[in-house]
Design a protein around this motif. Sequence first.
Motif, PDB file in Angstrom:
ATOM      1  N   HIS A 129      -0.586   4.000  -5.184  1.00 50.96           N
ATOM      2  CA  HIS A 129       0.568   4.536  -5.890  1.00 50.96           C
ATOM      3  C   HIS A 129       0.484   6.029  -6.153  1.00 50.96           C
ATOM      4  O   HIS A 129       1.455   6.626  -6.580  1.00 50.96           O
ATOM      5  CB  HIS A 129       0.773   3.769  -7.205  1.00 50.96           C
ATOM      6  CG  HIS A 129       1.258   2.377  -6.954  1.00 50.96           C
ATOM      7  ND1 HIS A 129       0.394   1.313  -6.812  1.00 50.96           N
ATOM      8  CD2 HIS A 129       2.503   1.894  -6.755  1.00 50.96           C
ATOM      9  CE1 HIS A 129       1.106   0.221  -6.561  1.00 50.96           C
ATOM     10  NE2 HIS A 129       2.374   0.539  -6.516  1.00 50.96           N
ATOM     11  N   HIS A 216       2.677  -9.397   6.053  1.00 51.48           N
ATOM     12  CA  HIS A 216       2.421  -9.416   4.616  1.00 51.48           C
ATOM     13  C   HIS A 216       2.288  -7.990   4.079  1.00 51.48           C
ATOM     14  O   HIS A 216       2.848  -7.654   3.029  1.00 51.48           O
ATOM     15  CB  HIS A 216       1.156 -10.222   4.319  1.00 51.48           C
ATOM     16  CG  HIS A 216       0.830 -10.287   2.858  1.00 51.48           C
ATOM     17  ND1 HIS A 216       1.569 -11.042   1.975  1.00 51.48           N
ATOM     18  CD2 HIS A 216      -0.113  -9.655   2.128  1.00 51.48           C
ATOM     19  CE1 HIS A 216       1.078 -10.883   0.757  1.00 51.48           C
ATOM     20  NE2 HIS A 216       0.064 -10.043   0.819  1.00 51.48           N
ATOM     21  N   ALA A 219       5.721  -6.439   4.007  1.00 56.16           N
ATOM     22  CA  ALA A 219       6.539  -6.968   2.908  1.00 56.16           C
ATOM     23  C   ALA A 219       6.077  -6.391   1.566  1.00 56.16           C
ATOM     24  O   ALA A 219       6.898  -6.101   0.693  1.00 56.16           O
ATOM     25  CB  ALA A 219       6.459  -8.492   2.892  1.00 56.16           C
ATOM     26  N   SER A 220       4.764  -6.198   1.418  1.00 53.00           N
ATOM     27  CA  SER A 220       4.266  -5.659   0.149  1.00 53.00           C
ATOM     28  C   SER A 220       4.714  -4.204  -0.033  1.00 53.00           C
ATOM     29  O   SER A 220       4.947  -3.760  -1.147  1.00 53.00           O
ATOM     30  CB  SER A 220       2.748  -5.805   0.049  1.00 53.00           C
ATOM     31  OG  SER A 220       2.111  -4.967   0.973  1.00 53.00           O
ATOM     32  N   GLN A 222       7.605  -3.069   1.118  1.00 58.18           N
ATOM     33  CA  GLN A 222       9.050  -3.131   0.839  1.00 58.18           C
ATOM     34  C   GLN A 222       9.318  -3.458  -0.631  1.00 58.18           C
ATOM     35  O   GLN A 222      10.373  -3.130  -1.160  1.00 58.18           O
ATOM     36  CB  GLN A 222       9.743  -4.185   1.729  1.00 58.18           C
ATOM     37  CG  GLN A 222       9.604  -3.945   3.230  1.00 58.18           C
ATOM     38  CD  GLN A 222      10.060  -2.556   3.653  1.00 58.18           C
ATOM     39  OE1 GLN A 222      11.108  -2.096   3.260  1.00 58.18           O
ATOM     40  NE2 GLN A 222       9.233  -1.878   4.449  1.00 58.18           N
ATOM     41  N   LYS A 223       8.328  -4.120  -1.280  1.00 62.68           N
ATOM     42  CA  LYS A 223       8.520  -4.487  -2.690  1.00 62.68           C
ATOM     43  C   LYS A 223       8.302  -3.305  -3.624  1.00 62.68           C
ATOM     44  O   LYS A 223       8.687  -3.362  -4.790  1.00 62.68           O
ATOM     45  CB  LYS A 223       7.537  -5.607  -3.066  1.00 62.68           C
ATOM     46  CG  LYS A 223       8.029  -6.983  -2.644  1.00 62.68           C
ATOM     47  CD  LYS A 223       7.086  -8.058  -3.155  1.00 62.68           C
ATOM     48  CE  LYS A 223       7.092  -9.254  -2.230  1.00 62.68           C
ATOM     49  NZ  LYS A 223       5.761  -9.746  -1.910  1.00 62.68           N
ATOM     50  N   GLN A 224       7.627  -2.258  -3.127  1.00 66.11           N
ATOM     51  CA  GLN A 224       7.365  -1.116  -4.002  1.00 66.11           C
ATOM     52  C   GLN A 224       8.628  -0.282  -4.160  1.00 66.11           C
ATOM     53  O   GLN A 224       9.472  -0.221  -3.275  1.00 66.11           O
ATOM     54  CB  GLN A 224       6.245  -0.256  -3.420  1.00 66.11           C
ATOM     55  CG  GLN A 224       4.881  -0.920  -3.470  1.00 66.11           C
ATOM     56  CD  GLN A 224       3.811  -0.047  -2.827  1.00 66.11           C
ATOM     57  OE1 GLN A 224       3.896   1.165  -2.861  1.00 66.11           O
ATOM     58  NE2 GLN A 224       2.825  -0.673  -2.228  1.00 66.11           N
ATOM     59  N   ASN A 225       8.727   0.376  -5.300  1.00 66.25           N
ATOM     60  CA  ASN A 225       9.904   1.181  -5.556  1.00 66.25           C
ATOM     61  C   ASN A 225       9.458   2.559  -6.044  1.00 66.25           C
ATOM     62  O   ASN A 225       8.842   2.649  -7.100  1.00 66.25           O
ATOM     63  CB  ASN A 225      10.773   0.487  -6.599  1.00 66.25           C
ATOM     64  CG  ASN A 225      12.121   1.140  -6.717  1.00 66.25           C
ATOM     65  OD1 ASN A 225      12.482   2.008  -5.906  1.00 66.25           O
ATOM     66  ND2 ASN A 225      12.873   0.756  -7.741  1.00 66.25           N
ATOM     67  N   THR A 227      10.200   2.608  -1.891  1.00 69.48           N
ATOM     68  CA  THR A 227       9.456   2.074  -0.759  1.00 69.48           C
ATOM     69  C   THR A 227       8.740   3.205  -0.032  1.00 69.48           C
ATOM     70  O   THR A 227       9.381   4.159   0.388  1.00 69.48           O
ATOM     71  CB  THR A 227      10.433   1.401   0.226  1.00 69.48           C
ATOM     72  OG1 THR A 227      11.180   0.440  -0.485  1.00 69.48           O
ATOM     73  CG2 THR A 227       9.680   0.724   1.349  1.00 69.48           C
TER      74      THR A 227
END
Length: 434
Positions: A129, A216, A219-220, A222-225, A227
């Motif tokens: 992050h 996987h 997809a993980s 794509q879940k972050q904001n 992205t």
Amino acid sequence: MRATTSVLLLCSTLSPLSIAYAIDGHNSQNPLVNSELPEWRTSYGSKPASPPPYRDSLLSLHKALIDIPSTLGGGSEDKAAEYLVEYLKERGYAAQLELVPPRSDTSPETKRFNVLAWPGAGSISDPAHTRKPRVLVTSHLDVVPPYIPYGIDASDFSEVDSNTIISGRGSVDAKASVATQITAVENLIAAGEVRAEDLMLLYVIGEETTGDGMKHFSASLQKQNPTPGFEAAIFGEPTENKLACGHKGITVGWIYAKGKAGHSGYPSQGKSATGVLTRALAKIMDADLGSSERYGNSTFNIGKLTGGVAANVIAKEAAAMISVRIAAGEFETGFEIVKERIEAILKETDEDALTLDLPYGYGPVKCDCDIDGFETLVANYGTDVANLEGRHQSYLYGPGTILVAHGDNEALTVRDLEEAVEGLKKIIKHTLSQ
Ligand SMILES: *[C@@H]1O[C@H](CO)[C@@H](O)[C@H](O)[C@H]1NC(C)=O
């Protein structure tokens, strides 16, 4: 590069898959075609004046990875990932395991992990992050069965030269890519040629079957904001150190034929499922399933045939497991083109008796191959390239040839590995200079 998977698996996960087959052309191990040969080589084919400074560490990492069997369900996929995380941490990376969910063909107790790593971020608690790496360097840790132990054509490392052959499962596909990518990244950073924070490493599992490791990871992200997005991703697969301009797509499935059993002496009283199936298959073999200038012809394979019970019985049932390597159309459209053509042939042959079950497929996958100084090729096998969502450029490159990758003769030379390190350095620098 991806191997085989069962259709059951395919149906349950609707995943892309492919069967290793062949790269167009031949298996000569060509050098980079540019004139900038690494300085430690006097000329191609001759003995190098001296080995590159990273030879020992490169070969040691390559060996350590091959020494850990990492086939699906073999019980030690996790060991390869754990080894690599420790290896990278010792070298100042922030590295972590990413648990990939169990799937129907793995036991829930078997932990399967991707490895995520950020060079030079060892003390940063949450690099995922706090960093925005521009380029992803990635390959896969899983290998196809059966396990074949490491072999080297030398009694000790002092005997090794660039012609030395190294064999074993994964020696090419894709532990050669893992070891050469890490070596290239290490060397570029140590030489101050790239910034550590611009790069991220990812080593996934599941590439040889359903691509669930890369999916996987994707997809993980794509879940972050917001992205996170990469400018470029470099995928390591055996391309003979050539830059792949893309690879064919694939679909896998079944053609079912139903007939009516009876005495083989009285064919008119029954209907032969094997007969109608073979007639349809012969037509498909001769049919044009679509082509393109970039990828050539779509090719059809009858991988498995079943049907009938005895020589004197008219077969009531038959089935063929088929695959098509798709050269036509685009990623989104190639599958439909092929499916429609096969459906038309089945309809014309015997609409009532024949059923097509092609649950999933995709058309050709484009890669970027616009870097000077590389030979290029188009691959006929599947990869994880399409499993990483995003708007990044995709490069596909790695040492060794696909023609031995899944065989019992899987092997490459030290030269292949060392040229890949030099090639990868160029590709990484190119992606960061955009
Ligand atoms: C593609 O198929 C056509 C016939 O449909 C054939 O003439 C051509 O040689 C094939 N090309 C390759 C590269 O195999």
